[in-house]
Design a protein around this motif. Structure first.
Motif, PDB file in Angstrom:
ATOM      1  N   VAL A 189      56.108  29.040  55.817  1.00 41.88           N
ATOM      2  CA  VAL A 189      54.885  28.419  55.315  1.00 41.88           C
ATOM      3  C   VAL A 189      54.894  28.543  53.793  1.00 41.88           C
ATOM      4  N   PRO A 190      54.807  27.436  53.062  1.00 39.95           N
ATOM      5  CA  PRO A 190      54.822  27.522  51.597  1.00 39.95           C
ATOM      6  C   PRO A 190      53.627  28.328  51.090  1.00 39.95           C
ATOM      7  N   VAL A 191      53.881  29.297  50.238  1.00 35.73           N
ATOM      8  CA  VAL A 191      52.809  30.093  49.630  1.00 35.73           C
ATOM      9  C   VAL A 191      52.537  29.523  48.239  1.00 35.73           C
ATOM     10  N   LEU A 192      51.351  28.954  48.056  1.00 34.31           N
ATOM     11  CA  LEU A 192      51.016  28.319  46.781  1.00 34.31           C
ATOM     12  C   LEU A 192      50.793  29.343  45.681  1.00 34.31           C
ATOM     13  N   GLY A 193      50.255  30.506  46.037  1.00 33.97           N
ATOM     14  CA  GLY A 193      50.016  31.523  45.026  1.00 33.97           C
ATOM     15  C   GLY A 193      48.975  32.526  45.475  1.00 33.97           C
ATOM     16  N   VAL A 194      48.613  33.391  44.528  1.00 30.56           N
ATOM     17  CA  VAL A 194      47.688  34.495  44.777  1.00 30.56           C
ATOM     18  C   VAL A 194      46.443  34.327  43.915  1.00 30.56           C
ATOM     19  N   VAL A 195      45.298  34.634  44.505  1.00 31.80           N
ATOM     20  CA  VAL A 195      44.046  34.724  43.755  1.00 31.80           C
ATOM     21  C   VAL A 195      43.682  36.202  43.671  1.00 31.80           C
ATOM     22  N   GLN A 196      43.523  36.714  42.455  1.00 34.27           N
ATOM     23  CA  GLN A 196      43.130  38.113  42.272  1.00 34.27           C
ATOM     24  C   GLN A 196      41.623  38.164  42.083  1.00 34.27           C
ATOM     25  N   ASN A 197      40.937  38.686  43.086  1.00 38.35           N
ATOM     26  CA  ASN A 197      39.482  38.737  43.088  1.00 38.35           C
ATOM     27  C   ASN A 197      38.991  40.102  42.607  1.00 38.35           C
ATOM     28  N   MET A 198      37.730  40.148  42.201  1.00 37.32           N
ATOM     29  CA  MET A 198      37.095  41.389  41.732  1.00 37.32           C
ATOM     30  C   MET A 198      37.880  42.015  40.589  1.00 37.32           C
ATOM     31  N   ASP A 199      38.389  41.163  39.730  1.00 41.82           N
ATOM     32  CA  ASP A 199      39.239  41.613  38.627  1.00 41.82           C
ATOM     33  C   ASP A 199      38.370  41.896  37.404  1.00 41.82           C
ATOM     34  N   GLY A 200      37.719  43.044  37.432  1.00 39.68           N
ATOM     35  CA  GLY A 200      36.833  43.420  36.340  1.00 39.68           C
ATOM     36  C   GLY A 200      35.417  42.933  36.561  1.00 39.68           C
ATOM     37  N   LEU A 201      34.474  43.575  35.902  1.00 39.74           N
ATOM     38  CA  LEU A 201      33.056  43.230  35.972  1.00 39.74           C
ATOM     39  C   LEU A 201      32.598  42.687  34.632  1.00 39.74           C
ATOM     40  N   LEU A 202      31.936  41.543  34.664  1.00 39.53           N
ATOM     41  CA  LEU A 202      31.353  41.004  33.448  1.00 39.53           C
ATOM     42  C   LEU A 202      29.947  41.561  33.295  1.00 39.53           C
ATOM     43  N   CYS A 203      29.709  42.340  32.245  1.00 37.70           N
ATOM     44  CA  CYS A 203      28.401  42.941  32.010  1.00 37.70           C
ATOM     45  C   CYS A 203      27.363  41.824  31.852  1.00 37.70           C
ATOM     46  N   PRO A 204      26.268  41.858  32.633  1.00 40.06           N
ATOM     47  CA  PRO A 204      25.264  40.794  32.537  1.00 40.06           C
ATOM     48  C   PRO A 204      24.473  40.822  31.236  1.00 40.06           C
ATOM     49  N   HIS A 205      24.582  41.922  30.488  1.00 41.79           N
ATOM     50  CA  HIS A 205      23.814  42.056  29.253  1.00 41.79           C
ATOM     51  C   HIS A 205      24.612  41.645  28.017  1.00 41.79           C
ATOM     52  N   CYS A 206      25.860  42.118  27.941  1.00 45.01           N
ATOM     53  CA  CYS A 206      26.649  41.846  26.736  1.00 45.01           C
ATOM     54  C   CYS A 206      27.865  40.974  26.990  1.00 45.01           C
ATOM     55  N   GLY A 207      28.204  40.749  28.266  1.00 49.18           N
ATOM     56  CA  GLY A 207      29.364  39.918  28.576  1.00 49.18           C
ATOM     57  C   GLY A 207      30.687  40.646  28.507  1.00 49.18           C
ATOM     58  N   GLU A 208      30.662  41.947  28.189  1.00 47.75           N
ATOM     59  CA  GLU A 208      31.914  42.705  28.098  1.00 47.75           C
ATOM     60  C   GLU A 208      32.541  42.868  29.478  1.00 47.75           C
ATOM     61  N   ARG A 209      33.865  42.833  29.520  1.00 45.25           N
ATOM     62  CA  ARG A 209      34.594  42.994  30.779  1.00 45.25           C
ATOM     63  C   ARG A 209      34.846  44.475  31.034  1.00 45.25           C
ATOM     64  N   ILE A 210      34.442  44.960  32.187  1.00 47.04           N
ATOM     65  CA  ILE A 210      34.601  46.366  32.556  1.00 47.04           C
ATOM     66  C   ILE A 210      35.533  46.438  33.756  1.00 47.04           C
ATOM     67  N   GLU A 211      36.567  47.263  33.668  1.00 45.81           N
ATOM     68  CA  GLU A 211      37.493  47.416  34.786  1.00 45.81           C
ATOM     69  C   GLU A 211      36.871  48.322  35.845  1.00 45.81           C
ATOM     70  N   ILE A 212      36.670  47.800  37.047  1.00 46.75           N
ATOM     71  CA  ILE A 212      36.076  48.555  38.142  1.00 46.75           C
ATOM     72  C   ILE A 212      37.159  49.156  39.030  1.00 46.75           C
ATOM     73  N   TYR A 213      38.100  48.324  39.440  1.00 40.21           N
ATOM     74  CA  TYR A 213      39.201  48.787  40.283  1.00 40.21           C
ATOM     75  C   TYR A 213      40.437  48.999  39.418  1.00 40.21           C
ATOM     76  N   PRO A 214      41.153  50.101  39.625  1.00 43.38           N
ATOM     77  CA  PRO A 214      42.369  50.339  38.836  1.00 43.38           C
ATOM     78  C   PRO A 214      43.448  49.317  39.183  1.00 43.38           C
ATOM     79  N   HIS A 215      44.089  48.766  38.152  1.00 48.04           N
ATOM     80  CA  HIS A 215      45.183  47.828  38.389  1.00 48.04           C
ATOM     81  C   HIS A 215      46.418  48.584  38.867  1.00 48.04           C
ATOM     82  N   SER A 216      47.029  48.086  39.911  1.00 43.40           N
ATOM     83  CA  SER A 216      48.215  48.728  40.461  1.00 43.40           C
ATOM     84  C   SER A 216      49.357  48.712  39.453  1.00 43.40           C
ATOM     85  N   LYS A 217      50.063  49.822  39.389  1.00 47.74           N
ATOM     86  CA  LYS A 217      51.262  49.900  38.546  1.00 47.74           C
ATOM     87  C   LYS A 217      52.529  49.837  39.387  1.00 47.74           C
ATOM     88  N   GLU A 218      52.361  49.704  40.703  1.00 46.69           N
ATOM     89  CA  GLU A 218      53.497  49.635  41.616  1.00 46.69           C
ATOM     90  C   GLU A 218      54.119  48.240  41.577  1.00 46.69           C
TER      91      GLU A 218
END
Length: 280
Positions: A189-218
């Motif tokens: 089955v052809p795999v078109l690609g990956v969607v990375q969800n929940m990739d950081g939180l956008l602060c509703p007050h200042c718009g700054e991106r906050i990392e919630i889940y640690p990015h895998s280094k594996e």
């Protein structure tokens, strides 16, 4: 040769699946909003919720069935019939320009389903044939978690034109996504690609991106070679709009979250057009 033995859904240009080896990563969010974004881009689109035990699509599209069903109203199609007469087919609901079907339309939203797991593949395949989809450019299948059923039946018996995998940044999700990737690749089955969800939180007050889940280094060799179709940040308003039944591709169209689905839809359209051209 195996792909030639698989069945194509009549009058449907491309049959796409959205999956992951793990639950809770946002497959239904991606499926619903990708379908809506494709429709807004001019494509004719159908969406089948394949999660019988925990269907999420109805609520995300504002379809609520609070009362439990009983008798024939709670029955899902299981007959081996692929050439049903038009008058015997199930009409889909149309929401935001997308033709939708879900097991959640047959049962109450708090009602348990006792379907045997080894019958799920047959059930979903029959639902595909039982719905009066009409002519469509795309039908998107929102798969349940895991790599069992209905995935195995669909990969074995249906001509799937592409798979989109959904993951989150941490390695515990990427491990299971790599397993799903291997399943689709092993089934050709052809795999078109990956969607990375929940990739950081956008602060509703200042718009700054906050990392919630640690990015895998594996290093996940197979997974790392698959194109990233999009990266979706967390946004508190997205959950609120989903609970209210309005896709964020519409309610938050001008925000980074909503724009990410527009980009995802363009990527899918471009990849399918390229694939279709190469097959001509």
């Amino acid at each position: 040769m195996l792909g030639n033995q698989r069945e194509r859904l009549p009058d449907v240009g491309s049959l796409l699946v959205v999956g992951s080896g793990k639950g809770g990563v946002g497959k239904s969010t991606v499926s619903v909003n990708l379908a809506v974004a494709l429709a807004r881009a001019g494509a004719s689109v159908g969406l089948l919720d394949c999660d019988v035990y925990g269907p999420s699509v109805p609520m995300m599209l504002g379809v609520r069935k609070r009362a439990a069903s009983s008798g024939f109203r709670a029955m899902l199609p299981l007959a081996e019939a692929k050439n049903l007469a038009p008058e015997k087919k199930i009409p889909p609901l149309t929401r935001y320009g997308v033709r939708v079907m879900s097991a959640g339309f047959f049962i109450g939203e708090e009602q348990a389903v006792a379907a045997s797991s080894d019958m799920l593949g047959l059930l979903i395949r029959q639902l595909l044939y039982s719905v009066d989809w009409g002519r469509l450019d795309y039908v998107i299948l929102d798969l349940p978690p895991g790599n069992g059923e209905p995935q195995q039946t669909l990969c074995r018996e249906m001509a799937l034109d592409g798979a989109i995998l959904v993951t989150t940044p941490q390695d515990i999700a990427r491990i299971d996504t790599a397993k799903a990737l291997a399943m689709f690749q092993n089934a050709d089955v052809p795999v078109l690609g990956v969607v990375q969800n929940m990739d950081g939180l956008l602060c509703p007050h200042c718009g700054e991106r906050i990392e919630i889940y640690p990015h895998s280094k594996e290093v996940r060799t197979r997974l790392d070679q698959v194109p990233v179709l999009g990266s979706l940040p967390l946004d508190p308003m997205a959950a609120r709009w989903s609970d209210e039944g309005v896709p964020v591709a519409i309610s938050m169209a001008e925000t980074p979250f909503g724009q990410a689905f527009c980009t995802l839809a363009r990527e899918v359209l471009a990849r399918q057009q390229t694939r279709n051209s190469s097959n001509e």
